[in-house]
Design a protein around this motif. Sequence first.
Motif, PDB file in Angstrom:
ATOM      1  N   MET A   1       1.440  -1.443  -0.191  1.00 12.33           N
ATOM      2  CA  MET A   1      -0.113   0.207  -0.253  1.00 12.33           C
ATOM      3  C   MET A   1       0.482   1.377   0.024  1.00 12.33           C
ATOM      4  O   MET A   1       1.876   1.432   0.413  1.00 12.33           O
ATOM      5  CB  MET A   1      -1.073  -0.160   1.317  1.00 12.33           C
ATOM      6  CG  MET A   1      -2.077  -1.033   1.317  1.00 12.33           C
ATOM      7  SD  MET A   1      -2.658  -1.705  -0.079  1.00 12.33           S
ATOM      8  CE  MET A   1      -3.818   0.144  -0.085  1.00 12.33           C
TER       9      MET A   1
ATOM     10  N   THR B   1       2.355   4.649   1.245  1.00 13.08           N
ATOM     11  CA  THR B   1       2.793   5.107   2.636  1.00 13.08           C
ATOM     12  C   THR B   1       2.824   6.957   2.301  1.00 13.08           C
ATOM     13  O   THR B   1       2.429   7.071   1.826  1.00 13.08           O
ATOM     14  CB  THR B   1       4.117   4.824   2.793  1.00 13.08           C
ATOM     15  OG1 THR B   1       5.371   5.642   1.517  1.00 13.08           O
ATOM     16  CG2 THR B   1       4.286   3.821   2.679  1.00 13.08           C
TER      17      THR B   1
ATOM     18  N   ASP C   1       2.873   4.188   7.626  1.00 16.54           N
ATOM     19  CA  ASP C   1       1.464   3.910   7.141  1.00 16.54           C
ATOM     20  C   ASP C   1       0.887   4.081   8.148  1.00 16.54           C
ATOM     21  O   ASP C   1      -0.510   3.482   7.705  1.00 16.54           O
ATOM     22  CB  ASP C   1       1.751   1.857   7.676  1.00 16.54           C
ATOM     23  CG  ASP C   1       2.119   1.800   9.510  1.00 16.54           C
ATOM     24  OD1 ASP C   1       1.854   3.123  10.099  1.00 16.54           O
ATOM     25  OD2 ASP C   1       1.716   0.474   9.859  1.00 16.54           O
TER      26      ASP C   1
ATOM     27  N   GLN D   1      -2.478   3.279   6.381  1.00 15.36           N
ATOM     28  CA  GLN D   1      -3.434   1.833   5.652  1.00 15.36           C
ATOM     29  C   GLN D   1      -3.853   1.592   6.617  1.00 15.36           C
ATOM     30  O   GLN D   1      -4.182   2.178   7.799  1.00 15.36           O
ATOM     31  CB  GLN D   1      -1.333   1.038   5.651  1.00 15.36           C
ATOM     32  CG  GLN D   1      -0.547   2.389   4.652  1.00 15.36           C
ATOM     33  CD  GLN D   1       0.603   1.480   5.170  1.00 15.36           C
ATOM     34  OE1 GLN D   1       1.059   0.444   5.069  1.00 15.36           O
ATOM     35  NE2 GLN D   1       1.142   1.995   4.312  1.00 15.36           N
ATOM     36  N   ASN D   2      -4.292   0.161   7.039  1.00 19.54           N
ATOM     37  CA  ASN D   2      -4.791  -0.446   7.541  1.00 19.54           C
ATOM     38  C   ASN D   2      -4.484  -0.208   8.970  1.00 19.54           C
ATOM     39  O   ASN D   2      -4.903  -0.687   9.340  1.00 19.54           O
ATOM     40  CB  ASN D   2      -6.395  -1.338   6.337  1.00 19.54           C
ATOM     41  CG  ASN D   2      -6.604  -1.340   6.146  1.00 19.54           C
ATOM     42  OD1 ASN D   2      -8.148  -0.429   6.828  1.00 19.54           O
ATOM     43  ND2 ASN D   2      -7.621  -1.969   5.045  1.00 19.54           N
TER      44      ASN D   2
ATOM     45  N   ILE E   1      -6.252   4.417   9.614  1.00 18.26           N
ATOM     46  CA  ILE E   1      -6.739   4.832   7.742  1.00 18.26           C
ATOM     47  C   ILE E   1      -8.022   5.211   9.145  1.00 18.26           C
ATOM     48  O   ILE E   1      -8.674   6.288   7.588  1.00 18.26           O
ATOM     49  CB  ILE E   1      -6.733   4.128   7.023  1.00 18.26           C
ATOM     50  CG1 ILE E   1      -7.126   4.495   4.986  1.00 18.26           C
ATOM     51  CG2 ILE E   1      -7.677   2.725   7.099  1.00 18.26           C
ATOM     52  CD1 ILE E   1      -6.922   3.879   4.391  1.00 18.26           C
TER      53      ILE E   1
ATOM     54  N   GLN F   1      -7.374   2.312  -0.910  1.00 18.22           N
ATOM     55  CA  GLN F   1      -6.111   2.490  -0.356  1.00 18.22           C
ATOM     56  C   GLN F   1      -6.825   1.734   1.174  1.00 18.22           C
ATOM     57  O   GLN F   1      -6.418   0.669   2.009  1.00 18.22           O
ATOM     58  CB  GLN F   1      -5.629   3.860   0.513  1.00 18.22           C
ATOM     59  CG  GLN F   1      -4.914   3.969   1.878  1.00 18.22           C
ATOM     60  CD  GLN F   1      -3.988   3.580   0.892  1.00 18.22           C
ATOM     61  OE1 GLN F   1      -3.491   3.170   0.057  1.00 18.22           O
ATOM     62  NE2 GLN F   1      -2.626   3.484   1.893  1.00 18.22           N
TER      63      GLN F   1
ATOM     64  N   GLU G   1      -7.191  -1.978  -0.029  1.00 19.01           N
ATOM     65  CA  GLU G   1      -6.844  -2.611  -1.187  1.00 19.01           C
ATOM     66  C   GLU G   1      -6.651  -3.631  -2.298  1.00 19.01           C
ATOM     67  O   GLU G   1      -6.386  -4.897  -2.527  1.00 19.01           O
ATOM     68  CB  GLU G   1      -5.850  -4.004   0.082  1.00 19.01           C
ATOM     69  CG  GLU G   1      -5.870  -2.800   1.827  1.00 19.01           C
ATOM     70  CD  GLU G   1      -4.678  -3.879   2.774  1.00 19.01           C
ATOM     71  OE1 GLU G   1      -4.933  -5.120   2.393  1.00 19.01           O
ATOM     72  OE2 GLU G   1      -4.012  -3.505   3.963  1.00 19.01           O
TER      73      GLU G   1
END
Lengths: 316, 308
Positions: free
Chosen positions: A147, A149, A154, A157-158, A162, A230, A233
């Motif tokens: 994913m 950045t 991160d 991201q999950n 996020i 994002q 995914e």
Amino acid sequence: MVRDRAPIVAGTIFALLMVAPFGLGLIGQGYLTGLLMRAMLLAIAALALDLLVGQGGMVSFGHSAFVGLGAYALAIGLQAGIESLLLLTLIALAVSGLFALITGVLALRTSGVYFLMITLAFGQMTYFTLTSLAAYGGDDGLTLWSMATLLGTDVAQNAGQIYFVILVVMVAVWWLMHCISQSRFGRVLRGARDNPERAEVMGFSVFRYRLTAYVIAGMIAGLAGVLTAQQNEFVSPALATWQHSGDLLVILVIGGLGSRNGAILGAFFVVIVQDLLGAVMPEWRLIYGPLLVLVVLFAKGGLNRLLGPAQTGSVA
Amino acid sequence: MSLTLLLIQCLNGLQYGMMLFLIAAGLTLVFGVMGFINLAHGVQYMVGAYLAFAFLHLTGNFWLAALLSMLTALVFGLLLEHFIFRHLYGRDHLDQVLATFGIIIFLNELAKVIFGPATLSLPVPELLSGSIPLTPELRYPVYRLATIGAGVLVAGLLYLAVGHTRVGMLIRAGATTPQMVAALGVNIRRLFTMVFGVGAMLAGFAGVIAAPIFAIEPGMGDNILIVAFVVIIIGGIGSIRGAFLAALMVGLIDTLGRSLATLATGLILPPSMSDQVGPALASMLIYILMAGILVFRPQGLLPAKGAA
């Protein structure tokens, strides 16, 4: 004069969303945060669409095309080795903005139902073009293995936070739409919605104002697409289907046209209803479809009307 | 590509164009006359196909099934009009779009519940099951030729009915100034209902004749509906002649484009790229055509005279 309660309602919603993950996370309901994220992502796209439909009177039935374009811009950029979310977002905004500019110039030569059909056709064109991208999964879509950045972290991201990134973006988009609606630009847009000839006679180029709104709305929907990719995914042409565009319009009408809070409330209502019905029976669409018909036939002004007087810029 | 293959593709394109015309004709009539935008028109095409499937299994006779399907499609359309659409005529287009969107969602799901999500197919009727030789080495199915003929026939009948009969005259007058026509003692509501019924029946008819050629599945009407919109925009809203011309153009361009695009892009691009670009370009062709028409003739190729 009635005091405008919209900022209070909005503030309450945002505060609730801010604390929700702690409450929900504690009782081990990660599934519910997923539901909230889905609703917020829809709300971002719906807020953008409301600029067109609610403020501008331009009923676009192809708005999910921009969501799809934004998502694919992220996916294709990632495949090409770009990892910075900011850079990928810029690319996605450029792509969706450019597409909005080109299709907007063509579609805005018309108005009303013609505009609706043309945006629907361009949306469908985008959908079929995405399905024919064999290198990026074609019909089946593409799973994203790494994913993007945010500044090397991160956070977006999950694995990170996020949820809060999406929430911040939604609040920012709400604020942007609020400012636009209060601005001279917003007033001209509404003036042109109610009486294009008069706006034209007063010296405004209705076409330019509408085109600007169309490009802004397209870019924000592209941003929603970036975040959707994002968060999921995964990208697939399904993001750009015309049913998805229809869902966005449903959200606006259920929430109440021309109101920022309505777009958000509508998104939450639709996601929750779809999910509740889906949990009770797999054939939930048998209920959802007639429900829409009934809402159109009998409910006027949407959910937002229940929570306070009309905001500035709502359709009378 | 050999000349015979090109000929086959042209005939397929004509046949697809005729299907599009049958759907677009009803859509454009309803919109032109009543100013009503009916997204559920595509789903009525699906209903026609499923009805043909059901009636064929009940009666065992294609012709009887086709007749019953068309009658049922007509009744179904009239019921929809009476209970839902009638209340939407004076409303905002957004309301019309959302209500008919709800009907699409419902009927697609209903078809899935009753007939299952898998695709169904229908045998071609005995009488039209053969094929005739076009060239010594290639034959073309009679059924597909018959559908082209049926399309031409319907187009001719519609043209005569709208342009050269008393009812057609009232319909055209009602499209321009409904109040005036009503003031002259014509029941405009009944006229509208009739137009709507004919539109629904045409969509059902298209579904019936499509059933033996295409897969019958839930949602089969959705994509063709959007292509029918493209046809209407190109032809000019409310215009039967425009719909006919545009349907043939779209049918031919789409069909030929899909078989030729990869070949054509292969001339200028390396094969690895043309395999990618070709199909993408082919699926965009009709929309590019629509965009071109919008630039040069925003009102469509053959706009209806006096229609809104």
